[in-house]
Scaffold this motif. Structure first.
Motif, PDB file in Angstrom:
ATOM      1  N   TYR A   1      15.122 -24.133 -49.209  1.00 17.27           N
ATOM      2  CA  TYR A   1      14.031 -23.177 -49.026  1.00 17.27           C
ATOM      3  C   TYR A   1      12.718 -23.888 -49.338  1.00 17.27           C
ATOM      4  N   PHE A   2      11.678 -23.508 -48.592  1.00 18.29           N
ATOM      5  CA  PHE A   2      10.354 -24.067 -48.832  1.00 18.29           C
ATOM      6  C   PHE A   2       9.383 -22.905 -48.899  1.00 18.29           C
ATOM      7  N   PHE A   3       8.752 -22.720 -50.073  1.00 16.43           N
ATOM      8  CA  PHE A   3       7.886 -21.573 -50.340  1.00 16.43           C
ATOM      9  C   PHE A   3       6.461 -22.075 -50.499  1.00 16.43           C
ATOM     10  N   ASP A   4       5.685 -21.956 -49.426  1.00 18.98           N
ATOM     11  CA  ASP A   4       4.337 -22.519 -49.342  1.00 18.98           C
ATOM     12  C   ASP A   4       3.317 -21.392 -49.495  1.00 18.98           C
ATOM     13  N   VAL A   5       2.408 -21.514 -50.465  1.00 21.01           N
ATOM     14  CA  VAL A   5       1.404 -20.467 -50.729  1.00 21.01           C
ATOM     15  C   VAL A   5       0.010 -21.067 -50.640  1.00 21.01           C
TER      16      VAL A   5
END
Length: 312
Positions: free
Chosen positions: A190-194
Motif C-alpha cells: 500500500y502507498f498512502f500519499d498525502v
C-alpha cells in the motif's frame, strides 16, 4: 493481519502563520466524523509551512502538542514534517507517534528537493515501524520516492504500507501520481500519499493498493479521506504475484548478479558529464543563442558581415 483504517488530511497550509492549531482542529473533526480511524496522516511541512526560517529543535513544542493530540484520540499520528534545527544543520523531519502519545521514531528526509530545497541537509537512515498486530510501516517523504531504491529498501525491510507525506505544488504532480502507482506495484505494498494545499501543495493526494491500482484520489480542495486497508492483500500479492502475475520482490531476492553502479568507489562518467546540480537560469538560453550566432557566422561568413547577433 486485521484491517486497519488510515485517514489522510489534505488541508490548506500557510507559509506565514503556524498551522498547528488548524491541524488540531482538523484532527478533532476527523475523529468526530470517523471514530473508527486508527491512524491519521498530514502532509509534508504542514505544521509551519515551507520556509526554513521556521526550523526548530526536536523534541520541542510541536511534538509535544501532537503527542497530546494522539493520546487524546488514542490514535497513531504522523503529523507530516517540520524543519528541524540540529547541530548547525536543517533537516526535513517526520515524527511517528503512537496511541499512548509516545514518539516511536523519527525520520529525516533522505532526498531534499535539490536544487530547490536549498539549505536542507539529507537524512541518512531508513525508517520502518511496527503497528502491533497489524503490519510493518515504512516512512518516505515527497522527493524520496523519485529514487526507487528508497521504497525498495523499505519493502525489503518488511514494510507493507508506505506512508508518504508530500508537499508538491508544481506542474509535475501528475508525474508523481504515476510514481506512486509504480512504487506500490513494484514493491507490492500500500502507498498512502498525502499532499497539502496552497503553500503546502496542489492536492491530488493518492492511495494505491499493492497491485498499483488507485483506491482513492483526492481533488484540489480540502479533504479528509478515511480508508480501511486490508493488509492481507499485501501478503497475498507478495506470495502469489501482482494480479497473480509478476512477483518483483521474489525476483529481486533471487537475482544472482550485482548492480555495479552501486558499488563503493565505482566511476560513473556519464553521470559526471551531466554537470552540477543547480537551478536552470536564463543564462542557458543566452548561451544557446550565442552558440547559434557562432554557428551562423561560421557557416555563412559573407552574409554575417556586419551582423551584430546577440552579443553585448
Amino acid at each position: 493481519m486485521r484491517p486497519f483504517a488510515i485517514a489522510g488530511i489534505q488541508m490548506k497550509v500557510s507559509a506565514v502563520n503556524s498551522n498547528v492549531e488548524l491541524m488540531k482542529l482538523k484532527l478533532d473533526i476527523t475523529m468526530s466524523l470517523y471514530p473508527w480511524v486508527e491512524m491519521v496522516v498530514f502532509s509534508e511541512l504542514c505544521g509551519y509551512g515551507p520556509l526554513t526560517h521556521t526550523a526548530t529543535e526536536i523534541p520541542g513544542s510541536f511534538e509535544e502538542e501532537m503527542q497530546a493530540a494522539a493520546k487524546k484520540h488514542g490514535i497513531w499520528l504522523l503529523p507530516g514534517t517540520i524543519f528541524e534545527k540540529s547541530e548547525g544543520h536543517i533537516y526535513n523531519t517526520a515524527t511517528v507517534i503512537n496511541p499512548q502519545g509516545e514518539v516511536v521514531t523519527r525520520y529525516r528526509k533522505m532526498f531534499p528537493f535539490y536544487p530547490y530545497e536549498v539549505g536542507v541537509t539529507p537524512g541518512s537512515g531508513f525508517c520502518v515501524f511496527d503497528v502491533p498486530g497489524v503490519a510493518k510501516f515504512g516512512l518516505s517523504v515527497c522527493y524520496d520516492m523519485w529514487f526507487p531504491e528508497t521504497v525498495r529498501t523499505l519493502a525489503v525491510m518488511g514494510a507493507e504500507v508506505i506512508i508518504h507525506p508530500t508537499m508538491t505544488g508544481t506542474i509535475d504532480r501528475d508525474i508523481e501520481l504515476s510514481i506512486v502507482r509504480a512504487m506500490a506495484a513494484c514493491n507490492q505494498c500500500y502507498f498512502f500519499d498525502v499532499n497539502g494545499l496552497e503553500s503546502g501543495g496542489n492536492g491530488k493526494s493518492l492511495v494505491c493498493g499493492p497491485d498499483g491500482r488507485v483506491i482513492y484520489q483526492a481533488e484540489g480542495n480540502e479533504e479528509i479521506f478515511p480508508i480501511e486497508l486490508n493488509i492481507e492483500r499485501v501478503k497475498r500479492s507478495r506470495e502469489l504475484g501482482v494480479l497473480r502475475l509478476g512477483q518483483p520482490l521474489k525476483s529481486f531476492r533471487d537475482h544472482i548478479g550485482e548492480f555495479n553502479i552501486y558499488q563503493q568507489g565505482v566511476q560513473l562518467p556519464y553521470l559526471d558529464s551531466l554537470g552540477p546540480l543547480i537551478k536552470p537560469t536564463k543564462m542557458d538560453t543566452l548561451a544557446k543563442l550565442k552558440l547559434q550566432e557562432h554557428e551562423y557566422e561560421k557557416n555563412n561568413p559573407i552574409q554575417s558581415q556586419g551582423y551584430k547577433g546577440f552579443s553585448k
